[in-house]
Every structure is written in structure tokens, then in C-alpha cells.
Scaffold this motif. Structure first.
Motif, PDB file in Angstrom:
ATOM      1  N   ALA A  59       0.794  -1.230   0.000  1.00  0.00           N
ATOM      2  CA  ALA A  59       0.000   0.000   0.000  1.00  0.00           C
ATOM      3  C   ALA A  59       0.827   1.281   0.000  1.00  0.00           C
ATOM      4  O   ALA A  59       0.296   2.349  -0.238  1.00  0.00           O
ATOM      5  CB  ALA A  59      -0.958   0.013   1.189  1.00  0.00           C
ATOM      6  N   GLY A  60       2.092   1.193   0.288  1.00  0.00           N
ATOM      7  CA  GLY A  60       2.905   2.403   0.280  1.00  0.00           C
ATOM      8  C   GLY A  60       2.892   3.131   1.612  1.00  0.00           C
ATOM      9  O   GLY A  60       2.217   2.735   2.555  1.00  0.00           O
ATOM     10  N   TRP A  61       3.620   4.226   1.661  1.00  0.00           N
ATOM     11  CA  TRP A  61       3.796   4.991   2.886  1.00  0.00           C
ATOM     12  C   TRP A  61       2.458   5.412   3.473  1.00  0.00           C
ATOM     13  O   TRP A  61       1.549   5.827   2.772  1.00  0.00           O
ATOM     14  CB  TRP A  61       4.654   6.218   2.597  1.00  0.00           C
ATOM     15  N   PHE A  62       2.346   5.324   4.769  1.00  0.00           N
ATOM     16  CA  PHE A  62       1.212   5.682   5.606  1.00  0.00           C
ATOM     17  C   PHE A  62       0.008   4.754   5.485  1.00  0.00           C
ATOM     18  O   PHE A  62      -0.913   4.845   6.267  1.00  0.00           O
ATOM     19  CB  PHE A  62       0.739   7.131   5.405  1.00  0.00           C
ATOM     20  N   ARG A  63       0.011   3.845   4.536  1.00  0.00           N
ATOM     21  CA  ARG A  63      -1.112   2.912   4.452  1.00  0.00           C
ATOM     22  C   ARG A  63      -0.671   1.471   4.638  1.00  0.00           C
ATOM     23  O   ARG A  63      -1.473   0.653   5.077  1.00  0.00           O
ATOM     24  CB  ARG A  63      -1.837   3.062   3.112  1.00  0.00           C
ATOM     25  N   ALA A  64       0.567   1.141   4.318  1.00  0.00           N
ATOM     26  CA  ALA A  64       1.029  -0.246   4.445  1.00  0.00           C
ATOM     27  C   ALA A  64       0.987  -0.678   5.905  1.00  0.00           C
ATOM     28  O   ALA A  64       1.526  -0.010   6.785  1.00  0.00           O
ATOM     29  CB  ALA A  64       2.439  -0.383   3.892  1.00  0.00           C
ATOM     30  N   ASN A  65       0.301  -1.793   6.159  1.00  0.00           N
ATOM     31  CA  ASN A  65       0.170  -2.363   7.504  1.00  0.00           C
ATOM     32  C   ASN A  65      -0.471  -1.404   8.498  1.00  0.00           C
ATOM     33  O   ASN A  65      -0.177  -1.451   9.683  1.00  0.00           O
ATOM     34  CB  ASN A  65       1.523  -2.866   8.008  1.00  0.00           C
ATOM     35  N   TYR A  66      -1.352  -0.553   8.021  1.00  0.00           N
ATOM     36  CA  TYR A  66      -2.138   0.339   8.874  1.00  0.00           C
ATOM     37  C   TYR A  66      -3.543  -0.216   9.010  1.00  0.00           C
ATOM     38  O   TYR A  66      -4.105  -0.740   8.044  1.00  0.00           O
ATOM     39  CB  TYR A  66      -2.235   1.741   8.265  1.00  0.00           C
ATOM     40  N   CYS A  67      -4.108  -0.053  10.181  1.00  0.00           N
ATOM     41  CA  CYS A  67      -5.486  -0.435  10.457  1.00  0.00           C
ATOM     42  C   CYS A  67      -6.304   0.832  10.687  1.00  0.00           C
ATOM     43  O   CYS A  67      -5.940   1.644  11.536  1.00  0.00           O
ATOM     44  CB  CYS A  67      -5.529  -1.335  11.696  1.00  0.00           C
ATOM     45  N   PHE A  68      -7.357   0.988   9.917  1.00  0.00           N
ATOM     46  CA  PHE A  68      -8.261   2.127  10.046  1.00  0.00           C
ATOM     47  C   PHE A  68      -9.621   1.607  10.484  1.00  0.00           C
ATOM     48  O   PHE A  68     -10.301   0.929   9.705  1.00  0.00           O
ATOM     49  CB  PHE A  68      -8.410   2.853   8.704  1.00  0.00           C
ATOM     50  N   LEU A  69     -10.013   1.891  11.717  1.00  0.00           N
ATOM     51  CA  LEU A  69     -11.332   1.498  12.184  1.00  0.00           C
ATOM     52  C   LEU A  69     -12.342   2.538  11.710  1.00  0.00           C
ATOM     53  O   LEU A  69     -12.047   3.735  11.681  1.00  0.00           O
ATOM     54  CB  LEU A  69     -11.363   1.399  13.707  1.00  0.00           C
ATOM     55  N   LYS A  70     -13.533   2.098  11.358  1.00  0.00           N
ATOM     56  CA  LYS A  70     -14.535   2.970  10.761  1.00  0.00           C
ATOM     57  C   LYS A  70     -15.767   3.106  11.650  1.00  0.00           C
ATOM     58  O   LYS A  70     -16.240   2.140  12.237  1.00  0.00           O
ATOM     59  CB  LYS A  70     -14.957   2.413   9.393  1.00  0.00           C
ATOM     60  N   SER A  71     -16.296   4.332  11.700  1.00  0.00           N
ATOM     61  CA  SER A  71     -17.498   4.613  12.489  1.00  0.00           C
ATOM     62  C   SER A  71     -18.763   4.567  11.630  1.00  0.00           C
ATOM     63  O   SER A  71     -19.869   4.568  12.150  1.00  0.00           O
ATOM     64  CB  SER A  71     -17.391   5.993  13.132  1.00  0.00           C
ATOM     65  N   ALA A  72     -18.596   4.534  10.327  1.00  0.00           N
ATOM     66  CA  ALA A  72     -19.732   4.484   9.405  1.00  0.00           C
ATOM     67  C   ALA A  72     -19.288   3.794   8.123  1.00  0.00           C
ATOM     68  O   ALA A  72     -18.095   3.719   7.825  1.00  0.00           O
ATOM     69  CB  ALA A  72     -20.237   5.888   9.095  1.00  0.00           C
ATOM     70  N   PHE A  73     -20.271   3.298   7.386  1.00  0.00           N
ATOM     71  CA  PHE A  73     -20.001   2.607   6.131  1.00  0.00           C
ATOM     72  C   PHE A  73     -20.888   3.185   5.031  1.00  0.00           C
ATOM     73  O   PHE A  73     -21.928   2.636   4.697  1.00  0.00           O
ATOM     74  CB  PHE A  73     -20.254   1.106   6.290  1.00  0.00           C
ATOM     75  N   PRO A  74     -20.498   4.345   4.473  1.00  0.00           N
ATOM     76  CA  PRO A  74     -21.325   4.952   3.427  1.00  0.00           C
ATOM     77  C   PRO A  74     -21.137   4.310   2.052  1.00  0.00           C
ATOM     78  O   PRO A  74     -22.072   4.239   1.270  1.00  0.00           O
ATOM     79  CB  PRO A  74     -20.871   6.407   3.420  1.00  0.00           C
ATOM     80  N   SER A  75     -19.905   3.844   1.765  1.00  0.00           N
ATOM     81  CA  SER A  75     -19.614   3.310   0.436  1.00  0.00           C
ATOM     82  C   SER A  75     -18.226   2.673   0.432  1.00  0.00           C
ATOM     83  O   SER A  75     -17.493   2.764   1.412  1.00  0.00           O
ATOM     84  CB  SER A  75     -19.649   4.431  -0.612  1.00  0.00           C
ATOM     85  N   VAL A  76     -17.885   2.049  -0.698  1.00  0.00           N
ATOM     86  CA  VAL A  76     -16.528   1.543  -0.896  1.00  0.00           C
ATOM     87  C   VAL A  76     -16.007   2.085  -2.223  1.00  0.00           C
ATOM     88  O   VAL A  76     -16.782   2.443  -3.099  1.00  0.00           O
ATOM     89  CB  VAL A  76     -16.459  -0.008  -0.916  1.00  0.00           C
ATOM     90  N   SER A  77     -14.685   2.156  -2.322  1.00  0.00           N
ATOM     91  CA  SER A  77     -14.062   2.545  -3.580  1.00  0.00           C
ATOM     92  C   SER A  77     -12.923   1.583  -3.867  1.00  0.00           C
ATOM     93  O   SER A  77     -12.240   1.116  -2.954  1.00  0.00           O
ATOM     94  CB  SER A  77     -13.562   3.991  -3.528  1.00  0.00           C
ATOM     95  N   SER A  78     -12.728   1.273  -5.118  1.00  0.00           N
ATOM     96  CA  SER A  78     -11.716   0.308  -5.531  1.00  0.00           C
ATOM     97  C   SER A  78     -10.317   0.791  -5.181  1.00  0.00           C
ATOM     98  O   SER A  78      -9.974   1.953  -5.409  1.00  0.00           O
ATOM     99  CB  SER A  78     -11.833   0.091  -7.039  1.00  0.00           C
ATOM    100  N   ASP A  79      -9.513  -0.104  -4.592  1.00  0.00           N
ATOM    101  CA  ASP A  79      -8.115   0.204  -4.262  1.00  0.00           C
ATOM    102  C   ASP A  79      -7.381  -1.124  -4.069  1.00  0.00           C
ATOM    103  O   ASP A  79      -7.619  -1.845  -3.106  1.00  0.00           O
ATOM    104  CB  ASP A  79      -8.027   1.036  -2.988  1.00  0.00           C
TER     105      ASP A  79
END
Length: 87
Positions: A59-79
Motif C-alpha cells: 500500500a505504500g507509505w502511511f497505508r502499508a500495515n495500517y489499520c483504520f477502524l470505521k465509524s460508518a459505512f457509506p460506500s466503498v471505492s476500488s483500491d
């Protein structure tokens, strides 16, 4: 004969989106978790967490092996560098 393969991104009763992001709505983040399984466990135990996004090692800098917990689920986007799950 049927063969089943365990989903490597299974997370409790959540729906998994391999190679998708749940943009915005970050509840908490961590770069100290060992893997996706630990990110999932953190979300399942964190009050208010309804989903997560995990940065794959590619995923590259700042995203590789990062966990982002979410408070809402409005949509998804391809990545192609992320895996997400939501309740």
C-alpha cells in the motif's frame, strides 16, 4: 467433490471487500498491529466500530500495515492495496 477455501480476510460476521477502501469516517488508526487478523480483532472489540480498512504491505507509505477502524459505512471505492470489512 467440493473444495472450500477459508477466506484469509474473514472477520467475524462482517462482509469483506478485498481490494476496496471504505473512505473517510475513521474512528481510530494504528500502525502497530501485526496483521489483518489483529486489525479485525481490534475492530470487533472497539465500541462504535462498524468496519475497518487494512493496508496491505504493497500500500505504500502511511497505508502499508495500517489499520483504520470505521465509524460508518457509506460506500466503498476500488483500491488494490487495501482490504475492508463492515458489519
Amino acid at each position: 467433490i467440493y473444495t472450500t477455501t477459508k477466506d484469509p480476510y474473514a472477520c467475524g460476521n462482517m462482509t469483506t471487500f478485498a481490494y476496496y477502501d471504505i473512505p473517510n469516517n475513521n474512528l481510530a488508526t494504528s500502525s502497530s498491529l501485526a496483521n489483518y487478523t489483529a486489525c479485525c480483532a481490534w475492530c470487533l472489540s472497539y465500541t462504535g466500530c462498524v468496519g475497518l480498512t487494512w493496508g496491505l504491505p504493497t500500500a505504500g507509505w502511511f497505508r502499508a500495515n495500517y489499520c483504520f477502524l470505521k465509524s460508518a459505512f457509506p460506500s466503498v471505492s476500488s483500491d488494490s492495496a487495501l482490504v475492508s470489512a463492515h458489519i
